[in-house]
Enzyme design. Structure first.
Site, mmCIF file in Angstrom:
data_model
loop_
_atom_site.group_PDB
_atom_site.id
_atom_site.type_symbol
_atom_site.label_atom_id
_atom_site.label_comp_id
_atom_site.label_asym_id
_atom_site.label_seq_id
_atom_site.Cartn_x
_atom_site.Cartn_y
_atom_site.Cartn_z
ATOM 1 N N LYS B 92 30.866 10.346 35.452
ATOM 2 C CA LYS B 92 32.311 10.184 35.332
ATOM 3 C C LYS B 92 33.114 11.149 36.190
ATOM 4 C CE LYS B 92 32.421 6.845 32.207
ATOM 5 N NZ LYS B 92 32.948 5.508 32.612
ATOM 6 N N GLU B 114 41.679 7.634 28.688
ATOM 7 C CA GLU B 114 41.059 7.096 27.492
ATOM 8 C C GLU B 114 39.607 7.544 27.496
ATOM 9 O OE1 GLU B 114 41.131 5.554 30.305
ATOM 10 O OE2 GLU B 114 39.044 4.925 30.501
ATOM 11 N N SER B 381 22.786 7.738 34.283
ATOM 12 C CA SER B 381 24.227 7.978 34.435
ATOM 13 C C SER B 381 24.748 9.149 33.611
ATOM 14 C CB SER B 381 24.992 6.711 34.070
ATOM 15 O OG SER B 381 24.619 6.267 32.779
#
Lengths: 265, 412
Positions: B92, B114, B381
């Site tokens: 991210k 969010e 990830s």
């Protein structure tokens, strides 16, 4: 520039210079019967038009009042079909113009042609799609035009002059000028630029201008008297219902409508 | 250059998907963001700043690890792209660094985000702190419960966490609330959207900030193993880590790509987030894509053991890639993901995020059929530290004799 025609156009033309009231209610909050009683009352009291909200599960442009009303309606199985039935029921007894307001997904799911022809057949006059800009999904606008429905565009404080041209080209019935950035029912923020923005709109369109978002009471309505052709009030009505949805909702809603109309007279 | 089949057109559409379905108030901010992004993309100063932050702050490049013991269990050769080693623990941060730099260029002092699993929230909070921006993160109360540690991390990083108690109290509702905040404070606020979702230009720019994953993978794989991998596998919630890995390989048709959605309790149960099963077209959160909805067009509630995959819509570019047959989409259940979580932990010494575990689960299920000579890259990830308490809770519920539960599939 398209001139105002149809039921909405006639309603505004019949009251030149006056500032009318356009109440918004979510269909089915607290019940379909109550919704019809509210519409009858708005018609009797002399509202300029009425907006019927079709609930959506994820109303990103709405504050807590209309979110709560939408959740209630959805929980009671109310959706687009019931909104059309409500419009048709009103139309059998009143010429009050009806604006249907919702989000893109419920009408796309129904099929835009089916929705447009259904709305026209029910006697609805105009559509507002809160999350569908005029340059998105041309097939939607074509279908609404083909069904002779007015398409009301929202003009925001953040709208640039170049963008305004596109919005006005797509506007039918009236132009909905947002009093502030933000979501429905939120009354804070700066609206000091509103007279200037309305004057700019007047210079560019002959359509009537309505102002909404965060107009909750008589004082705010009075401040807009003479400036615009109509004031849209929604969240305040839904708040009046939520005080006690099962008891006296219609009476409280109509008392507020009468108070607002008196402030605008 | 990205594959022509996958570049949005001038109005932000990927074929019939994507676009801008937002209230008029946001149009100006989206235009401004797109213009700023296009300028930044041509600006060597921006590229240098981004590259240095990715290297020194986030820890790029991330390694590509040959996972020998996991390969044995899976029945094919598996390489792991170690995005879990990045600062804050997931891919991210590639995006949040990029978007916070854009916010600063636009002169916006406040960012909002969010978060579902909390990873995007933590990554936004960290980047906001680093670049001196005020930060507010919206998170569903259900997710805040599942990912309590990340809530505390965000607060320690100086962010304000606003819990959202409407609807399903998960990622979908957090996005609703973030959009309401943005529409209200659009003049001084940038919305750091966390996946390849939302109105144009978000799906494009979030993808571009994650393309580095695939670019590094291509070079690292060639150096370590030679040639191109046969297969790329990634989990798909909104789909940012998957698109980041796949995009560099879209023109390589011989490289098979698989996106793995959350199968929850199984498709038949209705409790899942596998949007690619019904392929129902609709509009949510500013974009037209494939999503889970009922016959009235109301968005359905989803379920996944992993908060990051618990979302009813898939990114519009994924919808377009699926329609063109360029990427295969599959799903793995909660149960399979938990087993894969345990397997990777025990065989490779890596706790994967529960989201990532779905991609690993697919490899464990399909690996034997692919054969030992198949060379697969799985995008690892995120790391699973955030999931430890949730995994223990689920395992204990399943088998009171846990922690650890039953031996995982593939345990030697």
């Amino acid at each position: 520039m398209p001139a105002a025609v149809g039921r909405l156009g006639r309603a505004f033309a019949a009251a030149p210079g006056a500032t009318g009231l356009i109440p918004f209610i979510t269909v089915g909050y607290p019940s379909l019967d109550a919704s019809l009683e509210m519409l009858r009352g708005f018609s009797r009291l002399g509202a300029r038009a009425v907006e019927i909200g079709i609930p959506f599960s994820d109303p990103i442009a709405d504050g807590p009042e209309i979110q709560r009303a939408s959740e209630w309606a959805l929980g009671h199985g109310v959706g687009a079909r019931q909104a059309l039935e409500l419009a048709a029921a009103l139309r059998r007894e009143s010429e009050l113009p009806v604006v249907l307001m919702t989000y893109a997904n419920p009408v796309l799911r129904m099929g835009i042609r089916s929705f447009a022809t259904g709305a026209h057949a029910a006697g609805a006059d105009a559509i507002i799609l809160s999350d569908l800009p005029p340059d998105e999904s041309p097939e939607v606008w074509q279908a609404l035009d083909a069904a002779s429905l007015d398409t009301v565009m929202l003009v925001a404080p953040t709208t640039e002059p170049k963008r305004l041209r596109l919005l006005l080209e797509r506007s039918r019935g009236f132009v909905y000028c947002l009093a502030r950035t933000g979501i429905t029912g939120r009354s804070g923020g700066d609206t000091g630029s509103l007279p200037k923005r309305v004057a700019e709109l007047r210079a560019r369109t002959a359509l009537p201008i309505a102002v909404g978002f965060g107009i909750a009471g008589a004082d705010q309505a009075r401040a807009l008297r003479g400036l615009v052709d109509a004031v849209v009030v929604g969240a305040a009505f839904m708040r009046a219902v939520s005080e006690d949805p099962e008891h006296g909702a219609v009476e409280r809603v109509l008392a507020l409508a009468a108070e607002l109309l008196a402030a605008l007279a | 250059m990205p594959a022509s089949t996958s570049t949005p057109d001038a109005t932000g559409h990927f074929g019939p998907f994507g676009g801008r379905y937002v209230p008029e108030t946001l149009i100006h901010a989206l235009d401004q963001l797109e213009a700023e992004y296009r300028r930044a993309r041509e600006d060597r100063g921006f590229a240098a700043e981004l590259e240095s932050a990715l290297r020194d702050f986030a820890g790029r490049p991330t390694p590509l690890l040959r996972a020998s013991r996991f390969s044995e269990a899976a029945g094919c050769e598996v390489f792991l792209k170690r995005e879990d080693l990045l600062h804050t623990g997931a891919h991210k941060i590639n995006n949040t660094i990029g978007q916070c730099l854009l916010a600063r260029r636009m002169g916006k002092p406040r960012v909002i985000a969010e978060t579902g699993a909390g990873q995007h929230g933590v990554a936004t909070a960290a980047a906001a702190a680093r670049f001196g921006l005020e930060c507010v993160v919206y998170m569903g109360t259900e997710d805040a419960r599942r990912q309590h540690l990340n809530v505390e991390r965000m607060k320690l990083l100086g962010a304000e966490v606003r819990e959202v108690d409407s609807g399903s109290r998960t990622l979908k509702d957090a996005i609703n609330e973030a959009l309401r905040d943005w529409v209200t404070r659009v003049e001084d606020t940038h919305y750091v959207l966390g996946s390849v979702l939302g109105p144009h230009p978000f799906p494009m720019l979030v993808r571009d900030f994650h393309r580095v994953i695939g670019i590094e993978t291509r070079a690292q794989f060639a150096a370590a193993a030679g040639g191109l991998p046969d297969l790329l596998v990634a989990c798909v919630g909104g789909g940012s880590n998957a698109i980041g890995l796949f995009h560099e390989f879209l023109d390589d048709r011989a490289v098979h790509k698989v996106g793995v959605e959350a199968g929850g309790h199984g498709i038949a149960s209705g409790l899942h987030a596998a949007r690619m099963v019904e392929k129902s077209v609709g509009v949510l959160h500013g974009t037209r894509t494939l999503l889970l909805q009922d016959e009235r067009g109301m968005i359905r509630e989803t379920h996944s053991v992993s908060a990051g995959l618990d979302y009813p819509a898939i990114g519009p570019e994924h919808a377009w890639l699926a329609q063109q047959g360029l990427v295969e989409y599959a799903h793995a259940t909660d149960e399979e993901a938990l087993a894969a979580f345990e397997t990777l932990s025990r065989l490779e010494g890596i706790l994967p995020a529960l989201e990532t575990a779905h991609a690993l689960a697919w490899v464990l299920r399909e690996g034997r059929g692919l054969g030992a000579t198949t060379r697969a890259v799985v995008n690892l990830s995120g790391r699973g530290d955030k999931d430890v308490s949730e995994v223990l809770r689920v395992l204990a519920a399943r088998d009171p004799a846990a922690p650890g539960g039953s031996p995982p599939a593939g345990r030697p």
